[in-house]
Design a protein around this motif. Sequence first.
Motif, PDB file in Angstrom:
ATOM      1  N   GLU A   1      30.982  51.113 -45.444  1.00 45.88           N
ATOM      2  CA  GLU A   1      32.288  51.674 -45.799  1.00 45.88           C
ATOM      3  C   GLU A   1      33.433  50.805 -45.283  1.00 45.88           C
ATOM      4  O   GLU A   1      34.496  50.749 -45.889  1.00 45.88           O
ATOM      5  CB  GLU A   1      32.437  53.081 -45.202  1.00 45.88           C
ATOM      6  N   HIS A   2      33.213  50.210 -44.130  1.00 49.55           N
ATOM      7  CA  HIS A   2      34.288  49.422 -43.504  1.00 49.55           C
ATOM      8  C   HIS A   2      33.798  48.024 -43.146  1.00 49.55           C
ATOM      9  O   HIS A   2      33.733  47.669 -41.973  1.00 49.55           O
ATOM     10  CB  HIS A   2      34.785  50.135 -42.239  1.00 49.55           C
TER      11      HIS A   2
ATOM     12  N   ASP B   1      25.546  52.572 -42.432  1.00 47.66           N
ATOM     13  CA  ASP B   1      26.362  53.201 -43.481  1.00 47.66           C
ATOM     14  C   ASP B   1      27.851  52.997 -43.209  1.00 47.66           C
ATOM     15  O   ASP B   1      28.634  52.750 -44.130  1.00 47.66           O
ATOM     16  CB  ASP B   1      26.052  54.703 -43.563  1.00 47.66           C
TER      17      ASP B   1
END
Lengths: 216, 216
Positions: free
Chosen positions: A103-104, A99
């Motif tokens: 996001e990054h 996850d």
Amino acid sequence: MAVAERRERERIARREAILDAAQRLTAEVGYQALRMDAVADAAELSKGTIYLYFANKEALCAGVASRLIDELLPVLEKNLAKTSSGLDAVQQVLQTYFDFTREHPHHFRFAVSWLSSGERMDDSTEAFQLYRERVGHVLQHAVTAIERGQADGSVRLDVDPLPQALQLWSSMLGVILINLNKESVSQRLPMPVDLDQVVNVHIEAMARALARKERS
Amino acid sequence: MAVAERRERERIARREAILDAAQRLTAEVGYQALRMDAVADAAELSKGTIYLYFANKEALCAGVASRLIDELLPVLEKNLAKTSSGLDAVQQVLQTYFDFTREHPHHFRFAVSWLSSGERMDDSTEAFQLYRERVGHVLQHAVTAIERGQADGSVRLDVDPLPQALQLWSSMLGVILINLNKESVSQRLPMPVDLDQVVNVHIEAMARALARKERS
DNA sequence: TGCCCTAATGACCGTTAGTCAGTGGCTGAC
DNA sequence: GTCAGCCACTGACTAACGGTCATTAGGGCA
């Protein structure tokens, strides 16, 4: 010498300001397309000044990466606290890391290029030391999860926690790498594929490989 | 028009000569450090001429990569012929691919950067089409091995061959990536690790995850 | 007031992927 | 045999970018 102290504070603040600018730009374009001129512009400094605070582009990127991975650790610890067994914790480490990379994505790409850089990248700078330490913390959580599973009976006893944690980490790296580039990868493969499904397939497979008893 | 035919033969031969030079240099220094001037020198041509045969550096690298992966397929097929079960074949695909990357580390690094390049890399050239096709063949062997295992009872029936083959491929990618850079990775991790062991741990884990019955 | 030290500057450098106007030799029409 | 035209080839050139360094600005201290 109050002056020296103020100077030191200002130095740290400027360094943070440069990191702010770099982090903002990196989120937009990624590490590889990050231009030192652009960082200097965004930080309202000249390019030469950036090099007074960071030895080179890679050290600057490592500074940004350190900040980001710092965000991962508390989330990971929070998620681990909710787990019911060691095997559950193993899956949670994998899922949380996945996850996080969603996001990054740029951070993950940087980590991969760092790990695969061979002799190219000089990572003896302080920023890299810090980053390395943080990565070690994440790995340690995986080791601990396996040990916990062996203690509570959810993980088979014939696996060696450290090598197995490294296996989990490196195999997850590959799965994430592919997933992160799923648009281009699926275009580049001759057969139709659902690469989101592959992540779940992988985490399930890892759980089966570590489970003490056959799972349903 | 015998002239046109001779011209075509010469064109192909020149292209091959460029690839020879590029392959030789790549084996020494890798794709990233490959210099187009050096290729031109080695091929005894001017740099401009290289660009008459390859659109850019990446297309040239894809040409070299295609040649190399061509070497993998016959070896893989030979090794698969010796396997006693589908599960055995799955392990053999992983092991053979791993051995191949040990022989051609630069090829593997190129594949990873290609897969993780996102939008950066223009792979619409003919050389890339060919390379993509070859990668598809390797993947197909993994799919076939799983199906064979389900037919002969060595592989559990509740796995979907294509996603599972992709899981095997991508997770192996990560394990190899780490192993290929084991010197730098182990330096970069805060704990002592044996990354060769991790490859075996991974292949074993994959076998356990796919096996129909609990293995000893 | 004037010296000094530090932070900051930005023009400059080296490297390297990629370009393009120019060259020369082979071809084939006459 | 001649020569216009084509085509493979050339290499000097450009652009982009990471990194450097001689020079400058300005605050602090005697």
